[in-house]
Design an enzyme around this catalytic site. Structure first.
Site, PDB file in Angstrom:
ATOM      1  N   HIS A   1      -2.343   1.158 -71.692  1.00 16.32           N
ATOM      2  CA  HIS A   1      -2.998   0.527 -72.844  1.00 16.32           C
ATOM      3  C   HIS A   1      -3.270  -0.951 -72.588  1.00 16.32           C
ATOM      4  CE1 HIS A   1      -2.189   4.115 -75.345  1.00 16.32           C
ATOM      5  NE2 HIS A   1      -1.103   4.201 -74.589  1.00 16.32           N
TER       6      HIS A   1
ATOM      7  N   GLU B   1       6.796 -12.573 -51.280  1.00 20.73           N
ATOM      8  CA  GLU B   1       7.402 -13.630 -50.473  1.00 20.73           C
ATOM      9  C   GLU B   1       7.388 -13.283 -48.982  1.00 20.73           C
ATOM     10  OE1 GLU B   1      10.587 -16.538 -52.118  1.00 20.73           O
ATOM     11  OE2 GLU B   1      11.681 -14.977 -51.025  1.00 20.73           O
TER      12      GLU B   1
ATOM     13  N   LYS C   1      10.462 -26.767 -52.729  1.00 21.96           N
ATOM     14  CA  LYS C   1      11.826 -27.291 -52.875  1.00 21.96           C
ATOM     15  C   LYS C   1      11.896 -28.752 -52.429  1.00 21.96           C
ATOM     16  CE  LYS C   1      14.195 -22.849 -52.193  1.00 21.96           C
ATOM     17  NZ  LYS C   1      15.104 -22.078 -51.298  1.00 21.96           N
TER      18      LYS C   1
END
Length: 412
Positions: free
Chosen positions: A288, A262, A403
């Site tokens: 893995h 961010e 937003k």
């Protein structure tokens, strides 16, 4: 205590670039525009204040429910996860974060209302996930909000959430206006719930304070070298991997991803897209899964290996040989801590041998002082990288756009 080793070539770095990064951070701190630099010292009186509340809180509550998301929860979770093994008697902390109805319902169903203190955290005071969950909690538990000592609020001064708290007589703590949410864990955001839970936050702050003092004295040059290397090689190595060898680092990795992503994914002063992509892995599990891509995939990543030299847990691998399974007997009689550290060292060597740029962070052991050092280390590293990328490290216009679109969906 932490040990930092840059295994990449630091001699090729331009001293001017290091100086530029340092001076940018010093200006930010001295100007007062960016407030997280002050938190290690300025939050210490807050610890004392909150400790004064604990006798009453301890009698009433054994659980703290944190209602918050992003910068209002990730740092708290990171510190709790790191310190919980050494502080087993701390209060239980539950988190209400995401607007996922399954998660919200599950967490609420596990809460014992009479014994739970609810802490609502939002810097802006208007975070839709946080306020929606807060409303759900009020209804689910039939909470009486007015003059309640069961609800605390942490927000910016003057925010709508702060106004709500004041109107209803709720205890309220302030986030400094010059401290961004993702840099706020050493403010009231983290200090209040973690202190109330019983963690030694004063020592966390002192750890951050001591590292910061050394940084200003130019005794932590490895940090500036790392930021300079990352930024000057950003086109070649746009991805940065944190390969942390302990499950206790899992939440820290999530906090780092938010802080890094961010803060650094922006348009620079010339309007060009800039940034460094963070990836958080856990060893030895991700040996893995992701390791193959690092070793033989595109050479477009740097890797930070993080491990613990001394573990509080001295669990041993038994001297037990099983027929057909003898191939693993070479580790018999050794501790699991020896095993996971050997796996880290072997993997790190394989990555270095594959011409991948690597640095290493070693914790002597996990304690409060080291946690504080590590928090401020990553915050400084983020700021230095942002300054060298020539971006605004502290805004998030891409998030704000989403937003605005969300609000439009419900208003149309």
């Amino acid at each position: 205590m932490l040990r930092f080793i840059n295994h990449f070539n630091t001699k090729s770095l331009d001293p001017f670039t290091l100086e530029k990064g340092y001076e940018a951070l010093r200006f930010e701190a001295q100007s007062g525009e960016i407030g997280y630099y002050d938190l290690p010292l300025e939050s210490q009186p807050l610890v004392t204040q909150v400790e004064g509340l604990r006798p009453v809180i301890d009698k009433k509550y054994n659980t703290i429910a944190v209602i918050g998301i992003g910068g209002s929860s990730l740092g708290i979770k990171a510190i709790e996860r790191l310190l919980r093994p050494g502080t087993p008697n701390a209060k239980k902390i539950v988190y209400l974060e995401n607007s996922d109805p399954i998660s919200v319902s599950q967490v609420i169903s596990q809460i014992d209302k009479p014994r739970t203190l609810f802490v609502v955290i939002s810097k802006s005071g208007s975070t839709v996930e946080t306020l929606s969950i807060f409303k759900r909690v009020i209804v689910a538990f039939d909470l009486i909000v007015h003059d309640s000592d069961q609800i605390m609020v942490i927000s910016d001064e003057g925010s709508v959430l702060s106004k709500f708290a004041d109107e209803n007589g709720l205890r309220r703590f302030v986030i400094p206006v010059n401290v961004g949410g993702r840099f706020s864990v050493l403010s009231a955001v983290g200090i209040v719930p973690l202190t109330l839970a019983g963690f030694d936050t004063m020592e966390v702050l002192k750890g951050a304070e001591s590292f910061l003092e050394r940084f200003w004295k130019r005794e932590e040059e490895h940090l500036l070298q790392k930021a300079a290397y990352y930024v000057t090689h950003a086109e070649r190595f746009p991805m940065n991997v944190l390969f942390a060898y302990s499950d206790t680092f899992e939440e820290f990795g999530k906090w780092m991803v938010q802080l890094w992503g961010e803060s650094l994914g922006k348009r620079n002063r010339r309007g060009e897209r800039a940034g460094l992509t963070p990836i958080a892995l856990i060893g030895s599990v991700d040996q893995h899964s992701f390791l193959q891509l690092i070793v033989q995939g595109p050479l477009n990543k740097t890797v930070t290996f993080m491990h613990i030299a001394e573990s509080e847990e001295s669990l041993m691998i038994p001297e037990l040989s099983l027929r057909y399974l003898e191939k693993s007997d070479f580790v018999n009689g050794h501790s699991f801590n020896e095993l996971i550290n050997a796996q880290c060292m072997a993997t790190m060597k394989s990555v270095i041998d594959s011409d991948v740029s690597v640095d290493e962070i070693e914790w002597k052991k996990i304690d409060e002082h080291s946690v504080g050092e590590m928090i401020i280390y990553y915050e400084l590293l983020t700021s230095a990288s942002g300054a060298l990328l020539e971006i605004n490290t502290y805004d998030q216009p891409g998030v704000e756009l989403g937003k605005q679109i969300l609000e439009g969906y419900f208003k149309s």
